[in-house]
Design a protein around this motif. Structure first.
Motif, short mmCIF file in Angstrom:
data_model
loop_
_atom_site.label_atom_id
_atom_site.label_comp_id
_atom_site.label_asym_id
_atom_site.label_seq_id
_atom_site.Cartn_x
_atom_site.Cartn_y
_atom_site.Cartn_z
N GLY A 1 0.80 -1.23 0.00
CA GLY A 1 0.00 0.00 0.00
C GLY A 1 0.83 1.26 0.00
O GLY A 1 0.39 2.30 0.49
N GLY A 2 2.04 1.19 -0.57
CA GLY A 2 2.91 2.35 -0.61
C GLY A 2 2.90 3.03 -1.96
O GLY A 2 1.95 2.95 -2.73
N TYR A 3 4.00 3.71 -2.24
CA TYR A 3 4.14 4.56 -3.43
C TYR A 3 3.85 3.80 -4.72
O TYR A 3 2.97 4.18 -5.50
N ILE A 4 4.58 2.72 -4.96
CA ILE A 4 4.40 1.96 -6.20
C ILE A 4 3.04 1.29 -6.23
O ILE A 4 2.37 1.25 -7.28
N GLY A 5 2.60 0.75 -5.11
CA GLY A 5 1.30 0.11 -5.05
C GLY A 5 0.18 1.05 -5.46
O GLY A 5 -0.71 0.69 -6.25
N MET A 6 0.22 2.28 -4.93
CA MET A 6 -0.82 3.26 -5.24
C MET A 6 -0.80 3.68 -6.71
O MET A 6 -1.85 3.79 -7.35
N GLU A 7 0.40 3.92 -7.23
CA GLU A 7 0.48 4.38 -8.62
C GLU A 7 0.10 3.26 -9.60
O GLU A 7 -0.54 3.52 -10.62
N CYS A 8 0.50 2.03 -9.27
CA CYS A 8 0.12 0.91 -10.15
C CYS A 8 -1.39 0.63 -10.08
O CYS A 8 -2.01 0.30 -11.10
N ALA A 9 -1.96 0.75 -8.90
CA ALA A 9 -3.41 0.55 -8.77
C ALA A 9 -4.17 1.58 -9.60
O ALA A 9 -5.15 1.26 -10.28
N ALA A 10 -3.69 2.83 -9.58
CA ALA A 10 -4.32 3.87 -10.39
C ALA A 10 -4.20 3.55 -11.88
O ALA A 10 -5.14 3.74 -12.65
N ALA A 11 -3.03 3.05 -12.28
CA ALA A 11 -2.83 2.69 -13.69
C ALA A 11 -3.74 1.54 -14.10
O ALA A 11 -4.29 1.53 -15.22
N LEU A 12 -3.90 0.56 -13.25
CA LEU A 12 -4.77 -0.58 -13.55
C LEU A 12 -6.22 -0.13 -13.73
O LEU A 12 -6.91 -0.55 -14.66
N ILE A 13 -6.68 0.74 -12.83
CA ILE A 13 -8.04 1.27 -12.96
C ILE A 13 -8.17 2.07 -14.25
O ILE A 13 -9.19 2.00 -14.95
N GLY A 14 -7.12 2.84 -14.59
CA GLY A 14 -7.13 3.59 -15.84
C GLY A 14 -7.25 2.68 -17.05
O GLY A 14 -7.77 3.08 -18.10
N ASN A 15 -6.75 1.45 -16.92
CA ASN A 15 -6.86 0.46 -17.99
C ASN A 15 -8.10 -0.41 -17.85
O ASN A 15 -8.21 -1.46 -18.49
N ARG A 16 -9.01 -0.02 -16.98
CA ARG A 16 -10.30 -0.68 -16.75
C ARG A 16 -10.14 -2.11 -16.25
O ARG A 16 -10.84 -3.03 -16.69
N ILE A 17 -9.21 -2.28 -15.32
CA ILE A 17 -9.01 -3.57 -14.68
C ILE A 17 -9.35 -3.42 -13.20
O ILE A 17 -8.73 -2.61 -12.51
N PRO A 18 -10.32 -4.15 -12.69
CA PRO A 18 -10.66 -4.08 -11.26
C PRO A 18 -9.47 -4.45 -10.39
O PRO A 18 -8.71 -5.37 -10.72
N VAL A 19 -9.30 -3.73 -9.28
CA VAL A 19 -8.11 -3.90 -8.45
C VAL A 19 -8.48 -4.09 -6.98
O VAL A 19 -9.37 -3.41 -6.46
N THR A 20 -7.76 -5.00 -6.33
CA THR A 20 -7.80 -5.12 -4.87
C THR A 20 -6.39 -4.89 -4.35
O THR A 20 -5.44 -5.51 -4.83
N MET A 21 -6.27 -3.99 -3.37
CA MET A 21 -4.97 -3.72 -2.76
C MET A 21 -4.90 -4.41 -1.40
O MET A 21 -5.83 -4.32 -0.59
N VAL A 22 -3.77 -5.10 -1.15
CA VAL A 22 -3.57 -5.83 0.11
C VAL A 22 -2.34 -5.28 0.81
O VAL A 22 -1.26 -5.19 0.21
N PHE A 23 -2.49 -4.89 2.08
CA PHE A 23 -1.35 -4.39 2.85
C PHE A 23 -1.62 -4.56 4.34
O PHE A 23 -2.78 -4.58 4.77
N PRO A 24 -0.56 -4.67 5.15
CA PRO A 24 -0.74 -4.97 6.57
C PRO A 24 -1.08 -3.77 7.45
O PRO A 24 -1.51 -3.95 8.58
N GLU A 25 -0.89 -2.55 6.93
CA GLU A 25 -1.18 -1.37 7.76
C GLU A 25 -2.68 -1.13 7.85
O GLU A 25 -3.48 -1.72 7.13
N SER A 26 -3.04 -0.18 8.70
CA SER A 26 -4.45 0.19 8.86
C SER A 26 -4.91 1.15 7.78
O SER A 26 -6.10 1.37 7.60
N HIS A 27 -3.96 1.73 7.05
CA HIS A 27 -4.31 2.63 5.94
C HIS A 27 -3.15 2.68 4.97
O HIS A 27 -2.02 2.26 5.28
N ILE A 28 -3.41 3.21 3.76
CA ILE A 28 -2.35 3.34 2.77
C ILE A 28 -1.27 4.27 3.30
O ILE A 28 -1.54 5.19 4.07
N SER A 29 -0.04 4.03 2.87
CA SER A 29 1.09 4.81 3.37
C SER A 29 2.03 5.12 2.23
O SER A 29 2.21 4.32 1.33
N GLU A 30 2.63 6.31 2.29
CA GLU A 30 3.71 6.64 1.38
C GLU A 30 5.01 6.47 2.16
O GLU A 30 5.22 7.11 3.18
#
Length: 502
Positions: A172-201
């Protein structure tokens, strides 16, 4: 037989390109410099890989983002290096380094000698198998660090989209967030998995042995800031699985991943997996030869290592962060560019160059969002603005001084004001007033004299006033009152305007 150069830059990433440019600016002799890179292309701007490269339309491709276009300089193609007498040795892996002997040995057993070495080896991605995750090598598991990685990810996205598939992003960090945005931009549903309580940079890389030590990672996003981005992502189709980690994969007969298995035994169907759990500096060649600290190669303010003929720059170094009086590791393109240029200046003009005086700076652009951060995220955090407006920010206060500043949706002038206030670190006697002024505080600060030395200048001016004529004293007092009134008026106006806009 081997080759010999006055200066060898080991590594072909962003820092190498900017170091080469700095040598050229200083009319370095043709034939004295070489760059050794494992990649098959000339140095490029790495941030493009998680941004423009992954766009569904009008995607960036080389040669459009070779260095040093990221700072408005010319694009350095292979021909550029040849024209400037720089030997560009591509597709070449160095397997051994002899620092005292001033030599490098490549995988083809060639020996390359140097008088001065600049280590710009950067960092490598952390892979799941390092954490004991079985089945982590599959054609539809992707990482993102090089052009080769990016090409594989683009092909995997196309394959996933063609079957109406879904993706899982691990991290849920820098690369995870940017890649998730790119996947959505390409119309691919995304699930993000991370151990923290919220996304982090993440500001720094966790130092790892077997398992990921999330507690050692410095995080930028507070829960309040993270909430905005999570809601924004969710509205665009991203699903979050927080507070958990993956334990393995389910694969088909062809070896492709079909599902990600979480720690609690639940499964997430996946036709594509993107992993972004951090990076580790490439220091192995120099272990036992150079001093290491905090997982990186330790350098001084001239970017010089424990061996005076060896310099190191970018992601691979642990350097003295002068404004905070401590050693830091920072993995960001801005630091890579600036540290590379600084090292070259230290090599060419050692008696003239001052110590590296870097201020931490981070940024990201996803969807229609864009944020920037300056300084340090320690102490208490003061949030301001209304998130629903798309423009909001935060200040970090430590020991009574403003040390960090964050802003989403700012203008060029507003970001410049945040950079100024973060570097000056003014005292904040009233945090409630700071919260009320919000961005107006930083904007007003830019109207003041250089506050970095204001206390010193003030004491000099006070002494000089005793030698001046009374009329001059009255004039200076009136001027001071007028300036103070102007600043106060600006703060009031900007605060009122901000409340209307937000």
């Amino acid at each position: 037989m081997g080759r010999s150069f006055q200066v060898v830059i080991l590594g072909g990433g962003t820092a190498a390109g900017y170091a080469a440019l700095e040598f050229v600016k200083n009319d370095y002799n043709h034939g004295d410099l070489c760059i050794i890179s494992e990649e098959s292309v000339a140095p490029y701007e790495r941030p493009a890989l998680s941004k423009g490269f992954l766009l569904p339309e009008g995607a960036a491709r080389l040669p459009s983002f070779h260095t040093c276009v990221g700072t408005g300089n010319e694009r350095q193609l292979t021909k550029w290096y040849k024209d400037h007498g720089i030997e560009l040795i591509l597709d070449t892996r160095v397997v051994a380094a002899d620092v005292k002997g001033h030599t490098l040995r490549t995988s083809s057993q060639e020996t390359i000698a140097f008088r001065t070495l600049i280590i710009a080896t950067g960092a490598r991605v952390l892979r799941l198998e390092e954490f004991g995750i079985t089945g982590s090598v599959a054609p539809n598991i992707c990482y993102l660090r090089s052009v080769q990685d990016a090409n594989k990810l683009v092909e995997a996205m196309a394959a996933c989209k063609s079957i109406g598939g879904s993706a899982v992003v691990i991290g849920g960090g820098y690369i995870g967030m940017e890649c998730a945005a790119a996947l959505i931009g390409n119309r691919i549903p995304v699930t993000m998995v991370f151990p923290e309580s919220h996304i982090s940079e993440y500001f720094t890389v966790p130092q790892l042995s077997v398992k990921l030590d999330w507690g050692s990672v410095a995080r930028l996003f507070t829960p309040e800031i993270a909430a905005f981005y999570e809601q924004y992502y969710e509205k665009r189709g991203v699903t979050f699985k927080k507070g958990t980690v993956m334990s393995g994969f389910e694969r088909n007969d062809q070896g492709k991943v079909e599902a990600v298995v979480l720690k609690d035994g639940s499964r997430l169907p996946a036709d594509l997996v993107v992993v972004g759990v951090g990076i580790r500096p490439n220091v192995s060649l120099f272990e036992g030869q150079l001093t290491l600290e905090k997982g990186g190669i330790k350098v001084n303010g001239k970017m010089q290592t424990s061996n005076s003929s060896v310099y190191a720059v970018g992601d691979v170094v642990s350097f003295p962060l002068r404004m905070y009086g401590e050693m830091r590791k920072l993995e960001h393109v801005d630091h890579a560019r600036k540290s590379a240029a600084h090292a070259v200046q230290a090599i060419l003009c050692p008696e003239k160059i001052e110590d590296y005086n870097y201020m931490p700076y981070f940024y990201s652009r996803v969807f229609t969002l864009s944020w920037q951060f300056f300084g340090d995220n320690v102490g208490s955090c003061i949030h301001y603005g209304v998130q629903s407006s798309g423009k909001f920010g935060a200040y970090w206060i430590n020991k009574g001084k403003l040390v960090g500043a964050f802003l989403e949706g700012g203008s060029k002038d507003e970001y410049a004001a945040l950079a100024r206030v973060a570097r000056d670190r003014p005292e904040v006697p009233d945090v409630n007033l700071l919260e009320d002024q919000g961005l107006g505080f930083a904007m007003a600060h830019t109207m003041e004299p250089d506050s970095a030395s204001s206390s010193f200048k003030g004491s000099i001016q006070a002494g000089n006033m005793l030698l001046e004529k009374p009329a001059m004293i009255v004039f200076q007092a009136a001027t001071g009152i007028a300036v103070a009134a102007a600043i106060a008026g600006f703060v009031y106006w900007y605060g009122s305007r901000r409340r209307r806009l937000l």
